[in-house]
Motif scaffolding. Structure first.
Motif, PDB file in Angstrom:
ATOM      1  N   GLN A   1       0.800  -1.217   0.000  1.00 14.47           N
ATOM      2  CA  GLN A   1       0.000   0.000   0.000  1.00 14.47           C
ATOM      3  C   GLN A   1       0.840   1.277   0.000  1.00 14.47           C
ATOM      4  OE1 GLN A   1      -3.470   0.055  -0.310  1.00 14.47           O
ATOM      5  NE2 GLN A   1      -2.965  -2.055  -0.852  1.00 14.47           N
ATOM      6  N   ASP A   2       2.163   1.151  -0.110  1.00 10.87           N
ATOM      7  CA  ASP A   2       3.015   2.333  -0.203  1.00 10.87           C
ATOM      8  C   ASP A   2       3.034   2.833  -1.643  1.00 10.87           C
ATOM      9  OD1 ASP A   2       3.748   2.564   2.488  1.00 10.87           O
ATOM     10  OD2 ASP A   2       5.324   1.065   2.255  1.00 10.87           O
ATOM     11  N   VAL A   3       3.102   4.141  -1.793  1.00 16.71           N
ATOM     12  CA  VAL A   3       3.059   4.787  -3.101  1.00 16.71           C
ATOM     13  C   VAL A   3       4.430   5.412  -3.379  1.00 16.71           C
ATOM     14  CG1 VAL A   3       1.972   6.632  -4.446  1.00 16.71           C
ATOM     15  CG2 VAL A   3       0.593   5.251  -2.878  1.00 16.71           C
ATOM     16  N   LEU A   4       4.974   5.143  -4.545  1.00 13.18           N
ATOM     17  CA  LEU A   4       6.231   5.754  -4.974  1.00 13.18           C
ATOM     18  C   LEU A   4       5.927   7.144  -5.520  1.00 13.18           C
ATOM     19  CD1 LEU A   4       9.277   5.585  -5.609  1.00 13.18           C
ATOM     20  CD2 LEU A   4       8.624   4.616  -7.837  1.00 13.18           C
ATOM     21  N   LEU A   5       6.466   8.180  -4.839  1.00 14.56           N
ATOM     22  CA  LEU A   5       6.242   9.556  -5.282  1.00 14.56           C
ATOM     23  C   LEU A   5       7.211   9.973  -6.379  1.00 14.56           C
ATOM     24  CD1 LEU A   5       5.713  11.423  -1.894  1.00 14.56           C
ATOM     25  CD2 LEU A   5       3.982  10.699  -3.548  1.00 14.56           C
ATOM     26  N   GLY A   6       8.417   9.436  -6.335  1.00 13.68           N
ATOM     27  CA  GLY A   6       9.466   9.812  -7.265  1.00 13.68           C
ATOM     28  C   GLY A   6      10.802   9.558  -6.615  1.00 13.68           C
ATOM     29  N   SER A   7      11.840  10.232  -7.107  1.00 17.99           N
ATOM     30  CA  SER A   7      13.185  10.066  -6.558  1.00 17.99           C
ATOM     31  C   SER A   7      13.826  11.426  -6.344  1.00 17.99           C
ATOM     32  CB  SER A   7      14.063   9.250  -7.501  1.00 17.99           C
ATOM     33  OG  SER A   7      13.605   7.923  -7.581  1.00 17.99           O
TER      34      SER A   7
ATOM     35  N   GLU B   1      -1.372  21.835 -12.964  1.00 17.91           N
ATOM     36  CA  GLU B   1      -0.377  20.852 -12.541  1.00 17.91           C
ATOM     37  C   GLU B   1      -1.039  19.544 -12.145  1.00 17.91           C
ATOM     38  OE1 GLU B   1       3.330  23.292 -10.629  1.00 17.91           O
ATOM     39  OE2 GLU B   1       1.442  23.345  -9.529  1.00 17.91           O
ATOM     40  N   ILE B   2      -2.144  19.605 -11.444  1.00 22.01           N
ATOM     41  CA  ILE B   2      -2.844  18.379 -11.037  1.00 22.01           C
ATOM     42  C   ILE B   2      -3.244  17.567 -12.269  1.00 22.01           C
ATOM     43  CG2 ILE B   2      -4.988  17.500 -10.008  1.00 22.01           C
ATOM     44  CD1 ILE B   2      -4.637  19.662  -7.836  1.00 22.01           C
ATOM     45  N   CYS B   3      -3.714  18.243 -13.300  1.00 21.45           N
ATOM     46  CA  CYS B   3      -4.112  17.548 -14.532  1.00 21.45           C
ATOM     47  C   CYS B   3      -2.915  16.907 -15.236  1.00 21.45           C
ATOM     48  CB  CYS B   3      -4.815  18.511 -15.478  1.00 21.45           C
ATOM     49  SG  CYS B   3      -6.430  19.049 -14.876  1.00 21.45           S
ATOM     50  N   ALA B   4      -1.727  17.484 -15.057  1.00 19.87           N
ATOM     51  CA  ALA B   4      -0.529  16.989 -15.740  1.00 19.87           C
ATOM     52  C   ALA B   4       0.244  15.959 -14.932  1.00 19.87           C
ATOM     53  CB  ALA B   4       0.391  18.168 -16.071  1.00 19.87           C
ATOM     54  N   LEU B   5      -0.170  15.694 -13.700  1.00 21.44           N
ATOM     55  CA  LEU B   5       0.566  14.753 -12.853  1.00 21.44           C
ATOM     56  C   LEU B   5       0.528  13.340 -13.418  1.00 21.44           C
ATOM     57  CD1 LEU B   5      -0.513  15.815  -9.267  1.00 21.44           C
ATOM     58  CD2 LEU B   5       1.814  15.874 -10.201  1.00 21.44           C
ATOM     59  N   PRO B   6       1.665  12.652 -13.338  1.00 21.79           N
ATOM     60  CA  PRO B   6       1.661  11.231 -13.733  1.00 21.79           C
ATOM     61  C   PRO B   6       0.909  10.415 -12.689  1.00 21.79           C
ATOM     62  CG  PRO B   6       3.794  11.830 -12.830  1.00 21.79           C
ATOM     63  CD  PRO B   6       2.972  13.103 -12.895  1.00 21.79           C
ATOM     64  N   ALA B   7       0.438   9.273 -13.097  1.00 21.91           N
ATOM     65  CA  ALA B   7      -0.254   8.387 -12.163  1.00 21.91           C
ATOM     66  C   ALA B   7       0.749   7.904 -11.105  1.00 21.91           C
ATOM     67  CB  ALA B   7      -0.836   7.191 -12.901  1.00 21.91           C
ATOM     68  N   ALA B   8       0.266   7.708  -9.901  1.00 23.46           N
ATOM     69  CA  ALA B   8       1.116   7.196  -8.814  1.00 23.46           C
ATOM     70  C   ALA B   8       1.282   5.699  -8.974  1.00 23.46           C
ATOM     71  CB  ALA B   8       0.476   7.513  -7.469  1.00 23.46           C
ATOM     72  N   ARG B   9       2.437   5.204  -8.517  1.00 20.69           N
ATOM     73  CA  ARG B   9       2.700   3.767  -8.570  1.00 20.69           C
ATOM     74  C   ARG B   9       2.751   3.236  -7.146  1.00 20.69           C
ATOM     75  NH1 ARG B   9       7.931   4.136 -11.672  1.00 20.69           N
ATOM     76  NH2 ARG B   9       8.472   2.574 -10.145  1.00 20.69           N
ATOM     77  N   ARG B  10       2.161   2.091  -6.943  1.00 20.90           N
ATOM     78  CA  ARG B  10       2.148   1.459  -5.619  1.00 20.90           C
ATOM     79  C   ARG B  10       3.242   0.439  -5.501  1.00 20.90           C
ATOM     80  NH1 ARG B  10      -3.686   1.005  -3.098  1.00 20.90           N
ATOM     81  NH2 ARG B  10      -4.104   3.213  -3.200  1.00 20.90           N
ATOM     82  N   GLY B  11       3.743   0.297  -4.254  1.00 21.99           N
ATOM     83  CA  GLY B  11       4.700  -0.756  -3.930  1.00 21.99           C
ATOM     84  C   GLY B  11       6.006  -0.633  -4.685  1.00 21.99           C
ATOM     85  N   ALA B  12       6.851  -1.620  -4.492  1.00 20.51           N
ATOM     86  CA  ALA B  12       8.183  -1.594  -5.129  1.00 20.51           C
ATOM     87  C   ALA B  12       8.267  -2.632  -6.220  1.00 20.51           C
ATOM     88  CB  ALA B  12       9.261  -1.842  -4.103  1.00 20.51           C
TER      89      ALA B  12
END
Length: 127
Positions: free
Chosen positions: A56-62, A116-127
């Protein structure tokens, strides 16, 4: 805004310098945006492999080649904000790698614009 990449997480130059120092000492690191009782809402820095990323963790980026995760409930609450990892003087979180450096990571934030909200990439869950 089509040619602009919107990042959910960024870091200040001071944070990037501390990350590089920790990576030189510990190897690859990752961040998890804490929401726990012990360290409040501090971004916690761990050696990769020492912290288990949950389903259930979401990868925000690096930031500085370090992945940054947040729990799904926190992501839902903060999905409209950009997290900015910074450094201030003080003691790091009890379990965070910067503890003992007399510096600590903190999270600042800013609200995304509607574009910006409209342009955000989808979030990815887990590793």
């Amino acid at each position: 805004m089509d040619d602009i990449t919107i990042e959910r997480v960024t870091a200040t130059p001071a944070a990037l310098a501390l990350i590089a120092s920790l990576q030189a000492r510990y190897g690859p690191v990752l961040f998890h945006q804490s929401g726990g009782c012990c360290d409040g809402s501090s971004p916690m820095c761990y050696s990769q492999g020492e912290f288990i990323i949950g389903d259930q963790d979401v990868l925000l980026g690096s930031i500085g080649d370090a992945p940054v995760y947040i729990s799904a409930p926190q992501f839902a609450a903060w999905s409209h904000t950009q997290l900015i990892i910074d450094v201030v003087p003080g003691r790091g979180g009890m379990f965070s790698l910067e503890n003992g450096t007399e510096k600590r990571f903190i999270t600042r934030s800013r609200t995304f614009s509607g574009e910006e909200i409209c342009a955000l990439p989808a979030a990815r869950r887990g590793a």
